[in-house]
Design a protein around this motif. Structure first.
Motif, PDB file in Angstrom:
ATOM      1  N   ASP A 158       4.300   6.282   9.046  1.00  0.00           N
ATOM      2  CA  ASP A 158       4.600   7.038  10.260  1.00  0.00           C
ATOM      3  C   ASP A 158       5.912   6.525  10.849  1.00  0.00           C
ATOM      4  N   PRO A 159       7.015   7.276  10.722  1.00  0.00           N
ATOM      5  CA  PRO A 159       8.315   6.779  11.192  1.00  0.00           C
ATOM      6  C   PRO A 159       8.406   6.648  12.707  1.00  0.00           C
ATOM      7  N   ARG A 160       7.471   7.270  13.429  1.00  0.00           N
ATOM      8  CA  ARG A 160       7.542   7.244  14.895  1.00  0.00           C
ATOM      9  C   ARG A 160       6.419   6.406  15.499  1.00  0.00           C
ATOM     10  N   LEU A 161       5.827   5.556  14.695  1.00  0.00           N
ATOM     11  CA  LEU A 161       4.712   4.755  15.175  1.00  0.00           C
ATOM     12  C   LEU A 161       5.093   3.884  16.364  1.00  0.00           C
ATOM     13  N   SER A 162       6.310   3.358  16.334  1.00  0.00           N
ATOM     14  CA  SER A 162       6.767   2.475  17.410  1.00  0.00           C
ATOM     15  C   SER A 162       7.771   3.129  18.345  1.00  0.00           C
ATOM     16  N   THR A 163       8.242   4.308  17.974  1.00  0.00           N
ATOM     17  CA  THR A 163       9.323   4.914  18.766  1.00  0.00           C
ATOM     18  C   THR A 163       8.901   6.165  19.519  1.00  0.00           C
ATOM     19  N   SER A 164       7.771   6.756  19.190  1.00  0.00           N
ATOM     20  CA  SER A 164       7.365   7.976  19.873  1.00  0.00           C
ATOM     21  C   SER A 164       7.129   7.711  21.356  1.00  0.00           C
ATOM     22  N   PRO A 165       7.711   8.534  22.228  1.00  0.00           N
ATOM     23  CA  PRO A 165       7.487   8.342  23.667  1.00  0.00           C
ATOM     24  C   PRO A 165       6.034   8.536  24.074  1.00  0.00           C
ATOM     25  N   ALA A 166       5.242   9.150  23.202  1.00  0.00           N
ATOM     26  CA  ALA A 166       3.827   9.333  23.516  1.00  0.00           C
ATOM     27  C   ALA A 166       3.107   7.994  23.613  1.00  0.00           C
ATOM     28  N   TYR A 167       3.613   6.984  22.890  1.00  0.00           N
ATOM     29  CA  TYR A 167       2.924   5.700  22.831  1.00  0.00           C
ATOM     30  C   TYR A 167       3.465   4.673  23.830  1.00  0.00           C
ATOM     31  N   SER A 168       4.624   4.921  24.384  1.00  0.00           N
ATOM     32  CA  SER A 168       5.284   3.893  25.193  1.00  0.00           C
ATOM     33  C   SER A 168       4.480   3.427  26.404  1.00  0.00           C
ATOM     34  N   PRO A 169       3.650   4.264  27.039  1.00  0.00           N
ATOM     35  CA  PRO A 169       2.901   3.759  28.199  1.00  0.00           C
ATOM     36  C   PRO A 169       1.700   2.894  27.826  1.00  0.00           C
ATOM     37  N   TYR A 170       1.405   2.762  26.520  1.00  0.00           N
ATOM     38  CA  TYR A 170       0.155   2.139  26.093  1.00  0.00           C
ATOM     39  C   TYR A 170       0.375   0.742  25.518  1.00  0.00           C
ATOM     40  N   GLY A 209      -5.205  15.416  16.437  1.00  0.00           N
ATOM     41  CA  GLY A 209      -4.383  14.912  15.361  1.00  0.00           C
ATOM     42  C   GLY A 209      -3.446  13.869  15.941  1.00  0.00           C
ATOM     43  N   MET A 210      -2.712  13.171  15.086  1.00  0.00           N
ATOM     44  CA  MET A 210      -1.849  12.082  15.572  1.00  0.00           C
ATOM     45  C   MET A 210      -0.792  12.623  16.541  1.00  0.00           C
ATOM     46  N   PRO A 211      -0.560  11.906  17.662  1.00  0.00           N
ATOM     47  CA  PRO A 211       0.416  12.368  18.656  1.00  0.00           C
ATOM     48  C   PRO A 211       1.833  11.865  18.426  1.00  0.00           C
ATOM     49  N   SER A 212       2.120  11.312  17.246  1.00  0.00           N
ATOM     50  CA  SER A 212       3.432  10.724  16.991  1.00  0.00           C
ATOM     51  C   SER A 212       4.577  11.711  17.216  1.00  0.00           C
ATOM     52  N   ASP A 213       4.359  12.968  16.859  1.00  0.00           N
ATOM     53  CA  ASP A 213       5.436  13.954  16.940  1.00  0.00           C
ATOM     54  C   ASP A 213       5.467  14.692  18.275  1.00  0.00           C
ATOM     55  N   SER A 214       4.885  14.106  19.295  1.00  0.00           N
ATOM     56  CA  SER A 214       4.846  14.753  20.603  1.00  0.00           C
ATOM     57  C   SER A 214       6.245  15.097  21.108  1.00  0.00           C
ATOM     58  N   CYS A 215       6.394  16.315  21.594  1.00  0.00           N
ATOM     59  CA  CYS A 215       7.623  16.690  22.281  1.00  0.00           C
ATOM     60  C   CYS A 215       7.484  16.275  23.746  1.00  0.00           C
ATOM     61  N   ALA A 216       8.516  16.502  24.534  1.00  0.00           N
ATOM     62  CA  ALA A 216       8.508  16.046  25.928  1.00  0.00           C
ATOM     63  C   ALA A 216       7.348  16.652  26.712  1.00  0.00           C
ATOM     64  N   SER A 217       7.079  17.937  26.486  1.00  0.00           N
ATOM     65  CA  SER A 217       5.980  18.576  27.225  1.00  0.00           C
ATOM     66  C   SER A 217       4.631  18.023  26.796  1.00  0.00           C
ATOM     67  N   ASP A 218       4.513  17.658  25.507  1.00  0.00           N
ATOM     68  CA  ASP A 218       3.266  17.060  25.029  1.00  0.00           C
ATOM     69  C   ASP A 218       3.035  15.690  25.669  1.00  0.00           C
ATOM     70  N   VAL A 219       4.099  14.884  25.737  1.00  0.00           N
ATOM     71  CA  VAL A 219       3.983  13.565  26.343  1.00  0.00           C
ATOM     72  C   VAL A 219       3.538  13.695  27.795  1.00  0.00           C
TER      73      VAL A 219
END
Length: 333
Positions: free
Chosen positions: A84-96, A46-56
């Motif tokens: 998706d409010p975290r499309l650009s802000t989720s830390p899951a996406y920052s390395p990509y 499923g979408m990883p937008s809501d990843s918590c720190a351990s998920d990231v």
């Protein structure tokens, strides 16, 4: 259909099991019974937008601390992405690095100039880290216009007559608009998930081919592809790959059915399904993943296209492409 590939005898992976806290419906396609895919090559989610720190950390850390996912493939529509409010802000996406796919371009043509490489066999390393470059590809498989167009093509003559009868007064009459909308939604709800899957297979052909091209490139592994809940569009891509590689049909069905309760887990009654808002659809139809849906979908691939291989030919993913995919997913390296 090629001979069934026997289940992999590779020992259990040293990579951690994908036990995410906030991201739903994550699993390694090597875990499907009878799947020849080797561990840590392909994940569905499923979408990883809501990843918590351990998920990231689990998503991005290199093995053995994490999965070290190199390529994310986002299958959601523009409407879903905008919501998706975290499309650009989720830390899951920052390395990509984000790459938007265009149906008018090939894989290589879709890449920005600075990301292109002269030889696909060369390693794609990030200059800063020395690690494989991480990319997030946006590949919308189904948007509202395609869904509407595909559903209209499948309306019966009687339904079309009802829709036409409502149309003349639709602009000025709320009641006429409601009648027209009811005819359309009745067709969607009656067709249910098999209709949705059929539309995805037909109308998202170019997008599916692009996803398979990414999966066939070993330098982009591990790959994780996802939509909102990782159930329908994600389920179709997973089923096509698994079926082509000779995974038993009932195992493909079983993998699909594991997504049955994911929307309940998400607690999202307004989730997007097939790029239409849930309030317009029957939740008893669209929020579940009953096994018969995938059985019917696999049957219809055989009836409409002749075989999974013929379907892949239909989308432009030919024999040479398929062999690259097989080699990338099932051979040790």
């Amino acid at each position: 259909m090629p001979p069934e590939t026997p289940p992999s005898t590779t020992p259990p992976s040293s990579f951690p099991a994908p036990t995410f806290s906030s991201v739903k419906n994550v699993r390694d396609l090597s875990s499907v019974p009878g799947s020849p895919i080797l561990p840590n090559r392909l994940y569905r989610a499923g979408m990883p937008s809501d990843s918590c720190a351990s998920d990231v950390s689990l998503l991005t850390a290199q093995p053995p601390l994490g999965l070290g996912v190199t390529t994310l493939i986002d299958l959601r529509s523009a409407t879903e992405l905008a919501a998706d409010p975290r499309l650009s802000t989720s830390p899951a996406y920052s390395p990509y690095t984000s790459i938007k796919w265009s149906s008018k371009r090939t894989l290589r043509e879709s890449l920005p100039p600075r990301l292109k490489i002269p030889d696909p066999s060369l390693p794609r390393l990030d200059r800063a880290t020395g690690l494989p470059r991480r990319e997030r590809h946006f590949v919308s498989l189904m948007d509202e216009k395609r869904y509407v167009a595909g559903t209209l093509q499948r309306l019966t003559k009687t339904s079309l007559a009802k829709l036409a009868a409502a149309a003349p007064g639709a602009i000025v009459s709320r009641r006429a608009r409601a009648r027209g909308k009811k005819v359309f939604l009745d067709r969607i709800n009656n067709g249910g998930l098999p209709l949705l899957n059929d539309l995805i297979l037909q109308m998202a052909a170019k997008g599916i081919r692009y996803v398979l091209e990414l999966c066939a490139d070993p330098s982009r592994h591990p790959v994780a592809f996802y939509c909102t809940a990782g159930k329908d569009r994600t389920g179709i891509v997973a089923a096509v790959i698994l079926a082509y590689l000779g995974t038993p049909a009932e195992a493909v069905v079983g993998d699909y059915s594991l997504s049955d309760g994911v929307y309940k887990e998400m607690g999202d009654d307004s989730a997007m399904v097939g790029a239409l808002k849930q309030r317009d659809l029957d939740p008893d139809v669209f929020l579940k993943a009953p096994p018969e849906v995938m059985r019917q979908t696999l049957r219809e691939i055989g009836e409409h296209y002749g075989s999974v291989e013929a379907y892949l030919d239909f989308i432009g993913f030919g024999e040479e492409d398929r062999q690259r995919l097989r080699k990338a997913l099932v051979e040790e390296r």
